[in-house]
Write a protein that holds these residues in place. Structure first.
Motif, PDB file in Angstrom:
ATOM      1  N   ASP A  58       0.857  -1.196   0.000  1.00 20.08           N
ATOM      2  CA  ASP A  58       0.000   0.000   0.000  1.00 20.08           C
ATOM      3  C   ASP A  58       0.890   1.243   0.000  1.00 20.08           C
ATOM      4  OD1 ASP A  58      -1.843   2.009   0.325  1.00 20.08           O
ATOM      5  OD2 ASP A  58      -2.571   1.348   2.287  1.00 20.08           O
ATOM      6  N   LEU A  59       1.502   1.520  -1.142  1.00 16.62           N
ATOM      7  CA  LEU A  59       2.489   2.589  -1.208  1.00 16.62           C
ATOM      8  C   LEU A  59       1.911   3.962  -0.857  1.00 16.62           C
ATOM      9  CD1 LEU A  59       4.103   0.278  -2.424  1.00 16.62           C
ATOM     10  CD2 LEU A  59       4.968   1.854  -4.167  1.00 16.62           C
ATOM     11  N   PRO A  60       0.724   4.349  -1.366  1.00 17.43           N
ATOM     12  CA  PRO A  60       0.178   5.657  -0.981  1.00 17.43           C
ATOM     13  C   PRO A  60      -0.099   5.746   0.525  1.00 17.43           C
ATOM     14  CG  PRO A  60      -0.919   4.829  -2.949  1.00 17.43           C
ATOM     15  CD  PRO A  60      -0.095   3.699  -2.406  1.00 17.43           C
ATOM     16  N   GLY A  61      -0.624   4.654   1.101  1.00 16.42           N
ATOM     17  CA  GLY A  61      -0.910   4.654   2.538  1.00 16.42           C
ATOM     18  C   GLY A  61       0.351   4.757   3.375  1.00 16.42           C
ATOM     19  N   LEU A  62       1.398   4.041   2.959  1.00 14.16           N
ATOM     20  CA  LEU A  62       2.665   4.076   3.691  1.00 14.16           C
ATOM     21  C   LEU A  62       3.309   5.454   3.595  1.00 14.16           C
ATOM     22  CD1 LEU A  62       3.981   0.595   2.535  1.00 14.16           C
ATOM     23  CD2 LEU A  62       3.369   1.207   4.887  1.00 14.16           C
ATOM     24  N   LEU A  63       3.243   6.057   2.428  1.00 20.61           N
ATOM     25  CA  LEU A  63       3.800   7.397   2.261  1.00 20.61           C
ATOM     26  C   LEU A  63       3.057   8.404   3.140  1.00 20.61           C
ATOM     27  CD1 LEU A  63       5.608   9.481   0.836  1.00 20.61           C
ATOM     28  CD2 LEU A  63       3.862   9.609  -0.968  1.00 20.61           C
ATOM     29  N   ARG A  67       4.728  10.565   6.295  1.00 19.48           N
ATOM     30  CA  ARG A  67       4.711  12.025   6.321  1.00 19.48           C
ATOM     31  C   ARG A  67       3.969  12.538   7.548  1.00 19.48           C
ATOM     32  NH1 ARG A  67       3.243  13.964   0.227  1.00 19.48           N
ATOM     33  NH2 ARG A  67       3.820  15.982   1.121  1.00 19.48           N
ATOM     34  N   GLU A  68       2.854  11.882   7.873  1.00 19.76           N
ATOM     35  CA  GLU A  68       2.056  12.308   9.023  1.00 19.76           C
ATOM     36  C   GLU A  68       2.833  12.162  10.333  1.00 19.76           C
ATOM     37  OE1 GLU A  68      -1.912  10.738  11.416  1.00 19.76           O
ATOM     38  OE2 GLU A  68      -1.729  10.351   9.265  1.00 19.76           O
ATOM     39  N   GLN A  69       3.573  11.029  10.458  1.00 25.62           N
ATOM     40  CA  GLN A  69       4.296  10.747  11.694  1.00 25.62           C
ATOM     41  C   GLN A  69       5.709  11.343  11.705  1.00 25.62           C
ATOM     42  OE1 GLN A  69       2.927   9.348  14.327  1.00 25.62           O
ATOM     43  NE2 GLN A  69       0.975   8.944  13.275  1.00 25.62           N
ATOM     44  N   VAL A  71       8.369  10.399  10.013  1.00 23.11           N
ATOM     45  CA  VAL A  71       9.326   9.295  10.127  1.00 23.11           C
ATOM     46  C   VAL A  71      10.689   9.745   9.587  1.00 23.11           C
ATOM     47  CG1 VAL A  71       9.888   6.982   9.258  1.00 23.11           C
ATOM     48  CG2 VAL A  71       7.554   7.510  10.016  1.00 23.11           C
ATOM     49  N   ASP A  72      11.742   9.447  10.340  1.00 22.03           N
ATOM     50  CA  ASP A  72      13.091   9.837   9.939  1.00 22.03           C
ATOM     51  C   ASP A  72      13.734   8.846   8.977  1.00 22.03           C
ATOM     52  OD1 ASP A  72      13.366  12.197  11.690  1.00 22.03           O
ATOM     53  OD2 ASP A  72      13.265  10.726  13.310  1.00 22.03           O
ATOM     54  N   PHE A  73      13.372   7.562   9.116  1.00 19.84           N
ATOM     55  CA  PHE A  73      14.069   6.532   8.337  1.00 19.84           C
ATOM     56  C   PHE A  73      13.132   5.348   8.154  1.00 19.84           C
ATOM     57  CE2 PHE A  73      18.213   3.794   8.182  1.00 19.84           C
ATOM     58  CZ  PHE A  73      18.222   3.884   6.797  1.00 19.84           C
ATOM     59  N   THR A  74      12.901   4.962   6.897  1.00 21.97           N
ATOM     60  CA  THR A  74      12.059   3.807   6.575  1.00 21.97           C
ATOM     61  C   THR A  74      12.933   2.685   6.055  1.00 21.97           C
ATOM     62  OG1 THR A  74      10.148   5.203   6.057  1.00 21.97           O
ATOM     63  CG2 THR A  74      10.143   2.974   5.152  1.00 21.97           C
ATOM     64  N   ILE A  75      12.658   1.463   6.494  1.00 20.65           N
ATOM     65  CA  ILE A  75      13.460   0.291   6.108  1.00 20.65           C
ATOM     66  C   ILE A  75      12.522  -0.744   5.501  1.00 20.65           C
ATOM     67  CG2 ILE A  75      14.861  -1.606   7.014  1.00 20.65           C
ATOM     68  CD1 ILE A  75      15.676   0.584   9.226  1.00 20.65           C
ATOM     69  N   VAL A  76      12.808  -1.161   4.274  1.00 13.21           N
ATOM     70  CA  VAL A  76      11.919  -2.060   3.535  1.00 13.21           C
ATOM     71  C   VAL A  76      12.457  -3.485   3.606  1.00 13.21           C
ATOM     72  CG1 VAL A  76      10.751  -2.475   1.342  1.00 13.21           C
ATOM     73  CG2 VAL A  76      11.432  -0.139   1.974  1.00 13.21           C
ATOM     74  N   GLY A  77      11.605  -4.429   4.025  1.00 12.57           N
ATOM     75  CA  GLY A  77      11.993  -5.826   4.102  1.00 12.57           C
ATOM     76  C   GLY A  77      11.716  -6.622   2.834  1.00 12.57           C
ATOM     77  N   PRO A  78      10.455  -6.697   2.366  1.00 12.62           N
ATOM     78  CA  PRO A  78      10.100  -7.616   1.263  1.00 12.62           C
ATOM     79  C   PRO A  78      10.466  -7.081  -0.122  1.00 12.62           C
ATOM     80  CG  PRO A  78       8.173  -6.977   2.613  1.00 12.62           C
ATOM     81  CD  PRO A  78       9.275  -6.041   2.933  1.00 12.62           C
ATOM     82  N   ASP A  79      10.397  -7.986  -1.110  1.00 13.48           N
ATOM     83  CA  ASP A  79      10.758  -7.633  -2.480  1.00 13.48           C
ATOM     84  C   ASP A  79       9.662  -6.880  -3.231  1.00 13.48           C
ATOM     85  OD1 ASP A  79       9.128  -9.862  -2.504  1.00 13.48           O
ATOM     86  OD2 ASP A  79      10.636 -11.212  -3.339  1.00 13.48           O
ATOM     87  N   ASN A  80       8.401  -7.208  -3.002  1.00 16.30           N
ATOM     88  CA  ASN A  80       7.330  -6.618  -3.809  1.00 16.30           C
ATOM     89  C   ASN A  80       7.274  -5.093  -3.739  1.00 16.30           C
ATOM     90  OD1 ASN A  80       6.531  -8.977  -4.962  1.00 16.30           O
ATOM     91  ND2 ASN A  80       4.524  -9.079  -4.003  1.00 16.30           N
ATOM     92  N   ALA A  92      11.314  10.766  -3.772  1.00 17.38           N
ATOM     93  CA  ALA A  92      10.721  11.889  -4.508  1.00 17.38           C
ATOM     94  C   ALA A  92       9.987  12.841  -3.576  1.00 17.38           C
ATOM     95  CB  ALA A  92       9.766  11.373  -5.584  1.00 17.38           C
ATOM     96  N   ASN A  93       9.584  12.326  -2.409  1.00 15.82           N
ATOM     97  CA  ASN A  93       8.888  13.143  -1.414  1.00 15.82           C
ATOM     98  C   ASN A  93       9.804  13.573  -0.267  1.00 15.82           C
ATOM     99  OD1 ASN A  93       5.678  13.267  -1.840  1.00 15.82           O
ATOM    100  ND2 ASN A  93       6.465  11.356  -2.707  1.00 15.82           N
ATOM    101  N   GLY A  94      11.117  13.442  -0.484  1.00 10.26           N
ATOM    102  CA  GLY A  94      12.076  13.945   0.483  1.00 10.26           C
ATOM    103  C   GLY A  94      12.233  13.110   1.737  1.00 10.26           C
TER     104      GLY A  94
END
Length: 337
Positions: A58-63, A67-69, A71-80, A92-94
């Motif tokens: 859910d890329l829009p939801g995660l973004l 932004r709302e919280q 977040v300083d650093f996001t770490i992605v686990g899965p491949d999809n 692209a959103n800084g």
């Protein structure tokens, strides 16, 4: 530092467990997480890790959440989500994010791309051929030469590995013995029923014999830092007689590669890989995980993965003495060297 981890499996639990030990982590979420992850607490302040009801794709939801919280650093686990372009979207959103971008994710998202890259840049691998529905089972008039090439490959390789081109949750690889099994596997993939779009192209690879190991290297676009060896157990049933699974367990280190041998194997794979990425304009920042077969003719890459292995992450992070937040931050920032 506010940290968001994306994913829900054992790999992500291992990542959260290790990240939570860092004094840099002051607040942490995992989307969507799992029941075990929800029990983890941060070493710095004892705060619980919060699971968020957002899917990893859910890329829009995660973004919006990041932004709302703030977040300083996001770490992605899965491949999809990597293949869908989550890293590109966040950047692209800084927002700072760790994981490979969409262009780099092709090494896992497309077996055809990966095979062509290895052949082009001299990375040792199995002989292979790409097959499409236009070639098999009945060749179109303008594809007769490719069909003859396929028949020659099958004549030379009565036992081979049939791989769906796209992502298939670690289950798009079939070891086939004899032409009837090979044909059945290709027809199953081309049908689209079980593998969907992942099976619209197929890679046939020669069957390699030897000992398979999992290599992991942390990359920052210029530098690759190799992890120790590990080995997972892929095939179901006693005697490895069943189908490949996503992995049923793992251990590290392996007893059959010394540090010197590991460095030699890594050099034969990672050096041409990084040179090839530079030549192709691929900024590879994240985790590179080649599956490698140690054959009598030397190490050969079976496939590339563009993220931490699951279950390998669980043993790697138990052995890791460094601060994982600092390592991943250096990888994302291009400062590993």
């Amino acid at each position: 530092m506010k940290i968001l981890v994306i994913g829900s499996g054992g790999r992500e639990h291992a990542l959260v467990w290790k990240l939570a030990q860092s004094p840099h982590a002051t607040q942490m979420w995992c989307a969507p997480g799992n029941a075990g992850i929800a029990q983890e607490r941060l070493a710095q302040n004892g705060a619980p890790v919060q699971c968020v009801n957002l899917g990893a794709e859910d890329l829009p939801g995660l973004l919006a959440f990041a932004r709302e919280q703030k977040v300083d650093f996001t770490i992605v686990g899965p491949d999809n989500p990597l293949a869908l372009g989550i890293v590109d979207l966040f950047q692209a959103n800084g927002l700072k994010i760790w994981g490979v971008n969409q262009k780099a994710s092709q090494f896992e998202a497309s077996k055809v791309f990966s095979q062509n890259f290895m052949e082009k840049y001299g990375i040792p691998t199995a002989r292979a051929i790409t097959v499409t529905p236009e070639i098999f089972p009945h060749a179109q008039r303008d594809k007769l030469s490719e069909h003859r090439e396929l028949m020659l490959f099958l004549l030379q390789n009565p036992k081979c590995v049939v791989k769906a081109d796209g992502l298939a949750l670690g289950k798009g690889v079939l070891i086939c013995n004899g032409r009837s099994e090979i044909y059945a596997a290709m027809l199953e993939m081309f049908s689209g029923g079980k593998f969907g779009q992942a099976g619209r192209k197929v890679v046939l690879q020669e069957y390699l014999e030897g000992i398979e190991v999992s290599l992991h290297a942390l990359c920052d676009g210029k530098t690759a830092k190799i992890f120790p060896t590990s080995q997972d157990h892929k095939r179901a049933l006693d005697g490895d007689l069943g189908l490949n699974t996503g992995g049923m367990g793992t251990y590290s280190p392996t007893p059959f590669l010394s540090d010197a041998q590991l460095a030699e194997v890594a050099g034969s794979i990672l050096d041409p890989f990084m040179r090839g990425c530079a030549a192709e304009g691929i900024d590879y920042r994240g985790l590179l995980y080649p599956g490698v077969m140690l054959t009598k003719d030397g190490p050969k890459v079976l496939e590339f993965n563009a993220r931490f292995g699951d279950p390998e992450t669980q043993v790697y992070l138990m052995r890791l003495e460094n601060d994982l937040v600092e390592l991943l931050d250096a990888s994302a920032s291009g400062t590993l060297a």
